[in-house]
Scaffold this active site. Structure first.
Site, mmCIF file in Angstrom:
data_model
loop_
_atom_site.group_PDB
_atom_site.id
_atom_site.type_symbol
_atom_site.label_atom_id
_atom_site.label_comp_id
_atom_site.label_asym_id
_atom_site.label_seq_id
_atom_site.Cartn_x
_atom_site.Cartn_y
_atom_site.Cartn_z
ATOM 1 N N GLY A 39 -1.701 -2.962 1.692
ATOM 2 C CA GLY A 39 -1.577 -1.887 0.371
ATOM 3 C C GLY A 39 -0.294 -1.395 0.466
ATOM 4 N N GLU A 40 0.545 -1.235 1.597
ATOM 5 C CA GLU A 40 1.666 -0.665 1.559
ATOM 6 C C GLU A 40 2.741 -1.683 1.065
ATOM 7 O OE1 GLU A 40 3.095 2.136 2.961
ATOM 8 O OE2 GLU A 40 1.088 3.124 3.326
ATOM 9 N N THR A 86 -5.454 -7.331 10.187
ATOM 10 C CA THR A 86 -4.874 -5.977 10.692
ATOM 11 C C THR A 86 -5.541 -5.278 11.622
ATOM 12 O OG1 THR A 86 -6.235 -5.133 8.899
ATOM 13 C CG2 THR A 86 -4.106 -5.673 8.181
ATOM 14 N N SER A 130 -13.754 0.345 5.758
ATOM 15 C CA SER A 130 -12.796 1.328 5.739
ATOM 16 C C SER A 130 -12.472 1.579 7.125
ATOM 17 C CB SER A 130 -13.663 2.540 5.131
ATOM 18 O OG SER A 130 -12.855 3.814 4.935
ATOM 19 N N ARG A 145 -12.176 3.033 -2.413
ATOM 20 C CA ARG A 145 -12.873 2.111 -1.789
ATOM 21 C C ARG A 145 -13.970 1.517 -2.447
ATOM 22 N NH1 ARG A 145 -10.430 -0.359 3.234
ATOM 23 N NH2 ARG A 145 -8.559 0.791 3.535
ATOM 24 N N SER A 205 -6.903 6.915 0.947
ATOM 25 C CA SER A 205 -6.977 5.494 1.159
ATOM 26 C C SER A 205 -8.445 4.922 1.535
ATOM 27 C CB SER A 205 -5.691 4.779 1.938
ATOM 28 O OG SER A 205 -6.121 5.213 3.193
ATOM 29 N N HIS A 206 -9.207 5.887 2.087
ATOM 30 C CA HIS A 206 -10.325 5.529 2.556
ATOM 31 C C HIS A 206 -11.552 6.082 2.084
ATOM 32 C CE1 HIS A 206 -7.782 3.818 5.754
ATOM 33 N NE2 HIS A 206 -8.881 3.035 6.026
ATOM 34 N N LEU A 246 -0.498 15.749 17.391
ATOM 35 C CA LEU A 246 -1.826 15.038 17.863
ATOM 36 C C LEU A 246 -2.451 14.078 16.909
ATOM 37 C CD1 LEU A 246 -3.418 18.191 19.954
ATOM 38 C CD2 LEU A 246 -1.937 16.684 20.729
#
Lengths: 342, 342
Positions: free
Chosen positions: B186-187, B159, B121, B51, B46-47, B303
């Site tokens: 986008g979700e 956001t 981004s 983009r 997504s990045h 993590l």
């Protein structure tokens, strides 16, 4: 005035007397009382008289130094450091504040590191001491391990409060202060006493499974707010305000104390920003902030701190209402001192 | 190597060529490509390539300066300020980084203010540039108004991403970077296309009522993560990284752009901390951080950044896998330039 209402000054004097009676120095007692009276004044009963017994328990357990004299280190660049010498954080903060504000004005931004302090209550009074100087402030500290990281199975994080404040010229400051756990541990205790099941997502049991049983939750772990995002913020607090400043993380604090019934020992990290310096001539930052804050209020959303400030106005005008139980608690703590607590 | 796998260098050259072809300067194109290749390398599709079209749309709309030369202001105390001159943030960050690191080393803490930049981004590449110097970093910026404050009824917040990184000596840094909305916009678009209802708590409709209808949500507002606590953090980002630094808040950015289809114009606030200075001789902060991070991993919790770093290792060893659609998109954007986008 009836017996259940007390002016702020009179309450302050009573609380100071309780602390002096068990051996706190005048300076420590005054700083503690200020915090407790602020909690009562602002309608935060959970940070008011209710907290006195915990302070006494912590003293009785030998985990706080009642006459500690905080020591200010030489300022290192943007870092102002004060060693609380094992006393409660309140006095250390007050003693470090002038140099912290001065350094923030000089550099545009500074940090106050409080080491070896015992946690007392909320961070918003400290944040308000910063906004009172026209500065923005950010404060955070570990606690003791009662919260599992997202995806984890046992306590590692504390309830790790995170507080922020933005100064306003003609209104109380914009201040929030919250635990990074879903709820405070005391909330779970209230469900246990009421025999009610916990809402989903509050806690896990000792095996790491989700539970709605308060007893199982108290034997297990609470969960961070906001899933993995809130968990990430809680870990950031452990790293910045624990590991980085050379002080306890929440698991180390619990090891040191051996109990969650007394106040946690830890350090604290507070940042301050001078909006006029950060704006760099690009308009009036406080006026821009007002426009934004008005846009929140205009759509009917509650501003953080709004309830506290409304309660404060009432308290300043009419004094603080005490329940008979609170009145009795003050009298008991004053009379019995450390014998009043376990 | 089959046609669907491409080495990092080759992908970088292709992306640079796309940006150069539509008029970005060599320096702007290189900084943008670095970000996009980092997204692909780390498995953040997504990045990545996805983009590029948005960058071209932003240029076509006249809302980004393709050959902007960022201008570094004289450093003011702990504040390093760079004016991106309407270009994408990436180059401004790169140009400001040396002075930012130098100032952090000199004072223990410093801030980098990026003004008048166009967002591109994720923030984690910037955070990793800070941790690479052995410093801890914190970055935040507004976006454009698509999120209602908790208790509100219409979009005001962005956001607003919040990113943090902690340096590690023998492991990739501990880095998180997340939107302060429940999900990215986008979700919701993905649910709309699939015809599926939204989960509870994601969005409200144009009247401010909870909705599970993606169309109603897109016409209304998304919600912050974590209820009023996440909302509070999102407002802090508007105040610190918008009002305070003399740059757009998210509602102002949307007014300026008139669309959420192009990249938001705003400022950015990045803080860096030198752990060795903050520790003040109280032990080794990075060793203490390792102990804490190990305690997270030891209980099976993931993590932050772990998936990205695993993907990175694969990409560095084997190149980046492109789907046929991604391969075709690169070719189309290279061939058609600004004609490839609306």
């Amino acid at each position: 005035m009836n017996a259940s209402t007390i002016p702020l000054d009179a309450l302050n004097a009573e609380v100071v007397a309780i602390f002096r009676n068990v051996g706190f120095s005048a300076a420590q007692a005054a700083a503690l009382a200020r915090g407790i009276v602020a909690g009562e004044r602002d309608g935060c009963k959970s940070h008011g008289i209710y907290r006195i017994a915990g302070c006494l328990r912590t003293l009785k357990a030998g985990k706080v130094v009642p006459d500690a004299e905080p020591v200010l280190a030489d300022t290192d660049g943007a870092i102002v450091r004060i060693d609380a010498k094992g006393g409660f954080a309140n006095l250390a903060f007050v003693r470090g504040l002038p140099e912290f504000v001065s350094r923030t004005r000089a550099l545009g931004m500074a940090a106050l590191v409080v080491n070896d302090c015992t946690h007392f209550s909320a961070l918003w009074p400290e944040i308000e001491d910063i906004t009172a100087h026209g500065l923005a402030g950010l404060a955070m500290c570990p606690s003791y391990a009662t919260v599992a990281p997202a995806g984890g199975i046992r306590p590692l994080l504390g309830t790790n409060p995170f507080a922020f404040g933005w100064p306003r010229r003609d209104a109380p400051p914009y201040v929030f202060d919250f635990a990074t756990s879903v709820v405070a541990r005391g909330e779970i205790e209230l469900f246990r006493r009421a025999g009610d099941p916990l809402p989903d997502g509050w806690a896990i049991d000792a095996d790491g499974n989700p539970t709605d049983d308060p007893d199982a939750a108290l034997a297990g772990a609470m969960l961070p707010f906001g899933g993995h995002k809130g968990s990430a913020i809680a870990t950031m607090i452990e790293l910045l305000a624990g590991a980085m400043i050379g002080d306890f993380t929440s698991d180390e604090a619990l090891d040191f104390l051996g109990s969650t019934a007394i106040a946690p020992r830890h350090g604290e990290l507070i940042l301050a920003f001078d909006p006029s310096r950060f704006a760099g001539g690009r308009g009036d930052p406080l006026a821009r902030g007002e426009r934004f804050i008005a846009a929140i209020a205009d759509q009917g959303a509650r501003l953080p701190g709004q309830r506290r400030h409304a309660a404060r106005a009432r308290s300043l005008a009419h004094g603080i209402k005490l329940t008979p139980a609170e009145r009795a608690e003050l009298d008991r703590l004053r009379r019995d001192g450390l014998d009043a607590v376990d």
